[in-house]
Design a protein around this motif. Structure first.
Motif, PDB file in Angstrom:
ATOM      1  N   ASP A  82       0.827  -1.207   0.000  1.00 44.53           N
ATOM      2  CA  ASP A  82       0.000   0.000   0.000  1.00 44.53           C
ATOM      3  C   ASP A  82       0.864   1.262   0.000  1.00 44.53           C
ATOM      4  O   ASP A  82       0.567   2.240  -0.713  1.00 44.53           O
ATOM      5  CB  ASP A  82      -0.938  -0.001   1.213  1.00 44.53           C
ATOM      6  CG  ASP A  82      -1.977  -1.118   1.124  1.00 44.53           C
ATOM      7  OD1 ASP A  82      -2.264  -1.597  -0.018  1.00 44.53           O
ATOM      8  OD2 ASP A  82      -2.520  -1.534   2.185  1.00 44.53           O
ATOM      9  N   ASP A  83       1.971   1.241   0.792  1.00 42.13           N
ATOM     10  CA  ASP A  83       2.874   2.404   0.839  1.00 42.13           C
ATOM     11  C   ASP A  83       3.539   2.637  -0.509  1.00 42.13           C
ATOM     12  O   ASP A  83       3.726   3.778  -0.955  1.00 42.13           O
ATOM     13  CB  ASP A  83       3.934   2.233   1.924  1.00 42.13           C
ATOM     14  CG  ASP A  83       3.324   2.313   3.323  1.00 42.13           C
ATOM     15  OD1 ASP A  83       2.217   2.893   3.449  1.00 42.13           O
ATOM     16  OD2 ASP A  83       3.918   1.755   4.282  1.00 42.13           O
ATOM     17  N   LEU A  84       3.900   1.514  -1.156  1.00 43.62           N
ATOM     18  CA  LEU A  84       4.540   1.672  -2.457  1.00 43.62           C
ATOM     19  C   LEU A  84       3.573   2.230  -3.487  1.00 43.62           C
ATOM     20  O   LEU A  84       3.964   3.008  -4.370  1.00 43.62           O
ATOM     21  CB  LEU A  84       5.094   0.317  -2.942  1.00 43.62           C
ATOM     22  CG  LEU A  84       6.314  -0.233  -2.193  1.00 43.62           C
ATOM     23  CD1 LEU A  84       6.645  -1.650  -2.686  1.00 43.62           C
ATOM     24  CD2 LEU A  84       7.535   0.683  -2.404  1.00 43.62           C
ATOM     25  N   ASN A  85       2.338   1.864  -3.377  1.00 44.00           N
ATOM     26  CA  ASN A  85       1.342   2.339  -4.339  1.00 44.00           C
ATOM     27  C   ASN A  85       0.828   3.739  -3.998  1.00 44.00           C
ATOM     28  O   ASN A  85       0.201   4.392  -4.833  1.00 44.00           O
ATOM     29  CB  ASN A  85       0.173   1.352  -4.426  1.00 44.00           C
ATOM     30  CG  ASN A  85       0.609   0.028  -5.034  1.00 44.00           C
ATOM     31  OD1 ASN A  85       1.472   0.002  -5.920  1.00 44.00           O
ATOM     32  ND2 ASN A  85       0.003  -1.058  -4.576  1.00 44.00           N
ATOM     33  N   ASN A  86       1.050   4.221  -2.791  1.00 40.77           N
ATOM     34  CA  ASN A  86       0.561   5.534  -2.370  1.00 40.77           C
ATOM     35  C   ASN A  86       1.579   6.606  -2.779  1.00 40.77           C
ATOM     36  O   ASN A  86       2.722   6.614  -2.302  1.00 40.77           O
ATOM     37  CB  ASN A  86       0.356   5.555  -0.870  1.00 40.77           C
ATOM     38  CG  ASN A  86      -0.346   6.811  -0.393  1.00 40.77           C
ATOM     39  OD1 ASN A  86      -0.737   7.674  -1.211  1.00 40.77           O
ATOM     40  ND2 ASN A  86      -0.496   6.944   0.923  1.00 40.77           N
ATOM     41  N   PRO A  87       1.228   7.582  -3.661  1.00 39.89           N
ATOM     42  CA  PRO A  87       2.190   8.597  -4.104  1.00 39.89           C
ATOM     43  C   PRO A  87       2.538   9.620  -3.031  1.00 39.89           C
ATOM     44  O   PRO A  87       3.514  10.345  -3.159  1.00 39.89           O
ATOM     45  CB  PRO A  87       1.482   9.243  -5.289  1.00 39.89           C
ATOM     46  CG  PRO A  87       0.029   9.000  -5.056  1.00 39.89           C
ATOM     47  CD  PRO A  87      -0.088   7.716  -4.336  1.00 39.89           C
TER      48      PRO A  87
END
Length: 296
Positions: free
Chosen positions: A247-252
């Protein structure tokens, strides 16, 4: 002279007496045993002879003393029976002539249940039994005569059946079936002989299966003893951390998201790598410009 004649006369008389007794004995008559005589009238004596036995319930109680034709009563024959003196004949009794299979005729007494008895010399009721052979002739022969045409028809049908080619083919097929059965039995016997080896293999296989089953039971026990609850909890926590990282990686807006999604950072890194590459090339070409080595 007179004594001699008297002696000869006595001897002749004794000889005649012995001759008479002997002849009667040969006839079956016991002259020293008293007898009672009865008469019976028959229309057919059926081969009855003098001295033929007279029986009562199979036991001889007398014999036929004489057989004479009754000329004053045409068609009848008078038979005189000599019976034991102690035997009393009830009124209504019958004297039946019976002929056996060999043709020998005897007289069989059939006593009645009357309380009155015949006097000596009375006439008894006479009957003639046709005998077994006569019964066969009158009863069996007509039946045989009726059966013969049926037997002839049966033999004709059997001959027709035997001559039928289908029966011959059926017999040949039966021979083939019998041969196949013999071959099958031979193969079955061979198979039966190999059964001990197969059974030993089955026993060994069963032993191996028992060992495998035991090992599986041991593994099942070990698995049952493992802390599956804590392992599953740890696995769940690890999965939750991986999901959060993703989720962190996908959150800009997150730090990792900015690093992964910021194009300026990528361009700067790319420019830096290009500058470093140019620097390394220049160092290889002009090493003295950058490295100054002084020898003392």
């Amino acid at each position: 002279m007179k004594k001699k004649e008297i002696t000869i006369g006595i001897c002749v008389i004794l000889a005649l007496c012995f001759l008479f007794v002997g002849i009667e004995y040969l006839k079956g008559i016991n002259v020293f045993k008293p007898s009672n005589y009865y008469e019976v009238s028959y229309t057919d004596v059926n081969g009855l002879a003098l001295s033929a036995p007279v029986t009562l319930n199979g036991y001889k109680v007398g014999q036929v003393n004489s057989i004479e034709y009754e000329y004053d009563n045409p068609g009848h024959i008078k038979v005189e029976l000599s019976l034991e003196k102690a035997l009393k004949i009830p009124t209504g009794s019958e004297a039946i002539i019976v002929t056996d299979m060999l043709g020998t005729a005897t007289v069989e007494l059939k006593l009645s249940a009357s309380d009155d008895f015949h006097n000596v010399g009375d006439k008894l009721i006479g009957k003639t039994d046709k005998g077994l052979m006569a019964n066969l002739s009158t009863d069996l022969m007509p039946t045989v005569a009726n059966i013969i045409p049926k037997v002839d028809s049966l033999l004709t049908a059997i001959n027709t059946l035997v001559a039928d080619p289908a029966l011959r083919n059926s017999v040949q097929r039966l021979d083939g079936i019998t041969s196949n059965l013999e071959m099958t039995m031979t193969q079955l016997n061979r198979s039966v002989k190999t059964l001990p080896g197969i059974m030993s293999n089955v026993d060994s296989t069963t032993g191996n299966l028992n060992k495998i089953t035991g090992n599986l039971a041991t593994v099942s026990d070990e698995v049952a003893q493992m802390p599956l609850d804590s392992t599953m909890n740890n696995l769940k926590a690890t999965t939750d951390n991986l999901r959060k990282l993703t989720d962190d990686l996908n959150n800009p807006n997150s730090t990792l998201g900015l690093l992964m999604n910021d194009p300026a950072l990528y361009n700067n890194l790319n420019s830096t790598v290009g500058s470093l590459d140019s620097l390394f090339i220049d160092i290889k070409k002009n090493p003295k410009r950058y490295i100054n080595i002084k020898l003392l």
